[in-house]
Design a protein around this motif. Structure first.
Motif, PDB file in Angstrom:
ATOM      1  N   GLU A  50      -6.264  11.107 -47.694  1.00  0.00           N
ATOM      2  CA  GLU A  50      -6.405  12.556 -47.557  1.00  0.00           C
ATOM      3  C   GLU A  50      -6.309  12.930 -46.077  1.00  0.00           C
ATOM      4  O   GLU A  50      -6.858  12.229 -45.228  1.00  0.00           O
ATOM      5  CB  GLU A  50      -7.771  13.014 -48.091  1.00  0.00           C
ATOM      6  CG  GLU A  50      -7.945  12.856 -49.590  1.00  0.00           C
ATOM      7  CD  GLU A  50      -7.158  13.897 -50.372  1.00  0.00           C
ATOM      8  OE1 GLU A  50      -6.766  14.914 -49.769  1.00  0.00           O
ATOM      9  OE2 GLU A  50      -6.946  13.688 -51.579  1.00  0.00           O
ATOM     10  N   PRO A  51      -5.611  14.036 -45.765  1.00  0.00           N
ATOM     11  CA  PRO A  51      -5.547  14.468 -44.367  1.00  0.00           C
ATOM     12  C   PRO A  51      -6.927  14.724 -43.765  1.00  0.00           C
ATOM     13  O   PRO A  51      -7.099  14.582 -42.552  1.00  0.00           O
ATOM     14  CB  PRO A  51      -4.718  15.751 -44.436  1.00  0.00           C
ATOM     15  CG  PRO A  51      -3.868  15.566 -45.651  1.00  0.00           C
ATOM     16  CD  PRO A  51      -4.725  14.826 -46.632  1.00  0.00           C
ATOM     17  N   ARG A  52      -7.909  15.117 -44.584  1.00  0.00           N
ATOM     18  CA  ARG A  52      -9.242  15.389 -44.024  1.00  0.00           C
ATOM     19  C   ARG A  52      -9.890  14.125 -43.459  1.00  0.00           C
ATOM     20  O   ARG A  52     -10.833  14.208 -42.680  1.00  0.00           O
ATOM     21  CB  ARG A  52     -10.151  16.027 -45.073  1.00  0.00           C
ATOM     22  CG  ARG A  52     -10.405  15.205 -46.309  1.00  0.00           C
ATOM     23  CD  ARG A  52     -11.000  16.067 -47.421  1.00  0.00           C
ATOM     24  NE  ARG A  52     -11.088  15.368 -48.688  1.00  0.00           N
ATOM     25  CZ  ARG A  52     -12.222  14.964 -49.230  1.00  0.00           C
ATOM     26  NH1 ARG A  52     -13.377  15.205 -48.604  1.00  0.00           N
ATOM     27  NH2 ARG A  52     -12.231  14.347 -50.394  1.00  0.00           N
ATOM     28  N   PHE A  53      -9.389  12.946 -43.863  1.00  0.00           N
ATOM     29  CA  PHE A  53      -9.892  11.696 -43.300  1.00  0.00           C
ATOM     30  C   PHE A  53      -8.958  11.142 -42.230  1.00  0.00           C
ATOM     31  O   PHE A  53      -9.150  10.020 -41.752  1.00  0.00           O
ATOM     32  CB  PHE A  53     -10.071  10.651 -44.407  1.00  0.00           C
ATOM     33  CG  PHE A  53     -11.018  11.077 -45.500  1.00  0.00           C
ATOM     34  CD1 PHE A  53     -12.287  11.540 -45.191  1.00  0.00           C
ATOM     35  CD2 PHE A  53     -10.635  11.022 -46.835  1.00  0.00           C
ATOM     36  CE1 PHE A  53     -13.159  11.946 -46.193  1.00  0.00           C
ATOM     37  CE2 PHE A  53     -11.507  11.422 -47.845  1.00  0.00           C
ATOM     38  CZ  PHE A  53     -12.768  11.892 -47.518  1.00  0.00           C
ATOM     39  N   GLY A  54      -7.929  11.917 -41.884  1.00  0.00           N
ATOM     40  CA  GLY A  54      -6.960  11.443 -40.903  1.00  0.00           C
ATOM     41  C   GLY A  54      -7.552  11.320 -39.507  1.00  0.00           C
ATOM     42  O   GLY A  54      -8.518  11.994 -39.142  1.00  0.00           O
ATOM     43  N   VAL A  55      -6.949  10.452 -38.727  1.00  0.00           N
ATOM     44  CA  VAL A  55      -7.445  10.172 -37.377  1.00  0.00           C
ATOM     45  C   VAL A  55      -7.291  11.385 -36.472  1.00  0.00           C
ATOM     46  O   VAL A  55      -8.162  11.668 -35.644  1.00  0.00           O
ATOM     47  CB  VAL A  55      -6.717   8.947 -36.792  1.00  0.00           C
ATOM     48  CG1 VAL A  55      -7.109   8.724 -35.329  1.00  0.00           C
ATOM     49  CG2 VAL A  55      -7.028   7.705 -37.625  1.00  0.00           C
ATOM     50  N   ASP A  56      -6.204  12.133 -36.629  1.00  0.00           N
ATOM     51  CA  ASP A  56      -5.980  13.301 -35.773  1.00  0.00           C
ATOM     52  C   ASP A  56      -7.146  14.282 -35.862  1.00  0.00           C
ATOM     53  O   ASP A  56      -7.666  14.753 -34.841  1.00  0.00           O
ATOM     54  CB  ASP A  56      -4.687  14.014 -36.180  1.00  0.00           C
ATOM     55  CG  ASP A  56      -3.519  13.078 -36.301  1.00  0.00           C
ATOM     56  OD1 ASP A  56      -3.487  12.336 -37.305  1.00  0.00           O
ATOM     57  OD2 ASP A  56      -2.650  13.088 -35.417  1.00  0.00           O
ATOM     58  N   ARG A  57      -7.544  14.598 -37.084  1.00  0.00           N
ATOM     59  CA  ARG A  57      -8.632  15.553 -37.274  1.00  0.00           C
ATOM     60  C   ARG A  57      -9.933  15.020 -36.681  1.00  0.00           C
ATOM     61  O   ARG A  57     -10.703  15.771 -36.080  1.00  0.00           O
ATOM     62  CB  ARG A  57      -8.816  15.839 -38.764  1.00  0.00           C
ATOM     63  CG  ARG A  57      -7.705  16.679 -39.365  1.00  0.00           C
ATOM     64  CD  ARG A  57      -7.909  16.858 -40.856  1.00  0.00           C
ATOM     65  NE  ARG A  57      -6.812  17.623 -41.459  1.00  0.00           N
ATOM     66  CZ  ARG A  57      -6.847  18.915 -41.713  1.00  0.00           C
ATOM     67  NH1 ARG A  57      -7.931  19.610 -41.418  1.00  0.00           N
ATOM     68  NH2 ARG A  57      -5.814  19.535 -42.256  1.00  0.00           N
ATOM     69  N   ALA A  58     -10.175  13.733 -36.869  1.00  0.00           N
ATOM     70  CA  ALA A  58     -11.408  13.145 -36.336  1.00  0.00           C
ATOM     71  C   ALA A  58     -11.446  13.220 -34.817  1.00  0.00           C
ATOM     72  O   ALA A  58     -12.471  13.579 -34.221  1.00  0.00           O
ATOM     73  CB  ALA A  58     -11.536  11.695 -36.801  1.00  0.00           C
TER      74      ALA A  58
END
Length: 314
Positions: A170-178
């Motif tokens: 899921e994008p919500r677990f993507g590194v960018d967001r983190a």
């Protein structure tokens, strides 16, 4: 291209299309992992984390910033943080990413709808090589899409829609967001906007869009053979298979590779060089495909007198 709205079935999934629009995962880096519901051991245990990090130094050996190869979507619970990642995140003065505002879902969905729709297109199955029609039917049968979902949707956009079938993570677990969330209080800048990213697809030649669409279908079929291979390579920082992924499949097409990878890297380096010349030390966190090979950011920076040395996790 027109500015009319796509079909109702297309509009029913704006959040998912938003995520895919940002990631460009399929076109730039077809990463296949086990789904969230799978147990790690059902595919293969993940290796110890060592994602690609490069230290950027000037001709005098002074550190000017860092590069971090990210992955835009992950299954829940994948451990990827290292001491090296924590250190460069803490030491950086600003963050440079592909798109800074990953939360503007309505704007991105509207832009996707605006750019992707052209009335009067042939049905999607009639646009394909007949040899791929059976694979398309298998894809649709394993999803909540039907052929009507792609009525008047351009080839590039159809490819992005199809990319979500069995999409890992899921994008919500993507590194960018983190990483973006950890820079609260410090500047975060994007090399591109959502519109400019989607515009890359929308301005592809018709033949290249068809190659992208057909390649999406082919790669969906081939990814069943070795699920999780590139995810594990990303976690381990295994450059060989990561680099190979930027020249195989869809990316073997020279025009697509230039448009989706090489030309963007050149543009990003042009934007990055003035930042490196300041007192601020940036962390450049972009998809890992942009960091490997002769056309990667480290190689391009070296052409401008910098060195890019990999930082290995202890």
């Amino acid at each position: 291209m027109t500015t009319q709205s796509p079909s109702a079935s297309f509009n029913a999934r704006p959040a998912r299309h938003t995520a895919l629009a940002f990631t460009l995962v399929l076109a730039l880096f077809a990463i296949t992992a086990c789904s969230e519901e799978q147990k790690i051991g059902e595919v293969e245990p993940y290796p110890p984390p060592n994602p690609l990090i490069y230290e950027i130094a000037n001709a005098d050996g002074e550190v000017e910033g860092w590069l971090l190869g990210t992955i835009h979507a992950l299954p829940k619970g994948v451990f990827w943080r290292t001491v090296a990642i924590e250190e460069v995140t803490e030491r950086s003065d600003l963050l440079l990413v592909e798109v800074a505002d990953l939360g503007a879902s309505d704007d991105v969905a509207d832009t996707f709808a605006e750019l992707s729709y052209t009335p009067g297109l042939d049905p999607i199955d009639q646009r394909l090589n007949p040899a791929l029609q059976s694979q398309l039917e298998l894809m649709l049968a394993s999803s909540d899409f039907s052929a009507s979902s792609f009525v008047d949707v351009e080839d590039w956009a159809s490819a992005i829609m199809l990319a979500q079938i069995d999409a890992p993570g899921e994008p919500r677990f993507g590194v960018d967001r983190a990483i973006i969330s950890e820079f609260e209080g410090r500047p975060v800048r994007g090399f591109e906007t959502a519109r400019s990213q989607l515009g890359i697809f929308d301005t592809l030649a018709a033949d290249d869009q068809r190659t992208l669409l057909e390649g999406t279908i082919k790669e969906w079929a081939s990814s069943r053979e070795n699920p999780g291979r590139l995810l594990r390579a990303w976690i381990a920082g295994d450059v060989g298979p990561l680099e190979k992924a930027t020249t195989d499949g869809i990316m073997a097409d020279p025009e697509l590779r230039d448009a989706l990878l090489v030309n963007r890297n050149k543009d990003w380096v042009t934007q990055l060089l003035p930042v490196l010349a300041t007192d601020q030390k940036p962390l450049v966190a972009v998809g890992t495909a942009h960091l490997v090979g002769a056309d990667g950011l480290p190689a391009m920076l070296e052409q401008h007198g910098y060195t890019a040395k990999r930082v290995i996790a202890p």
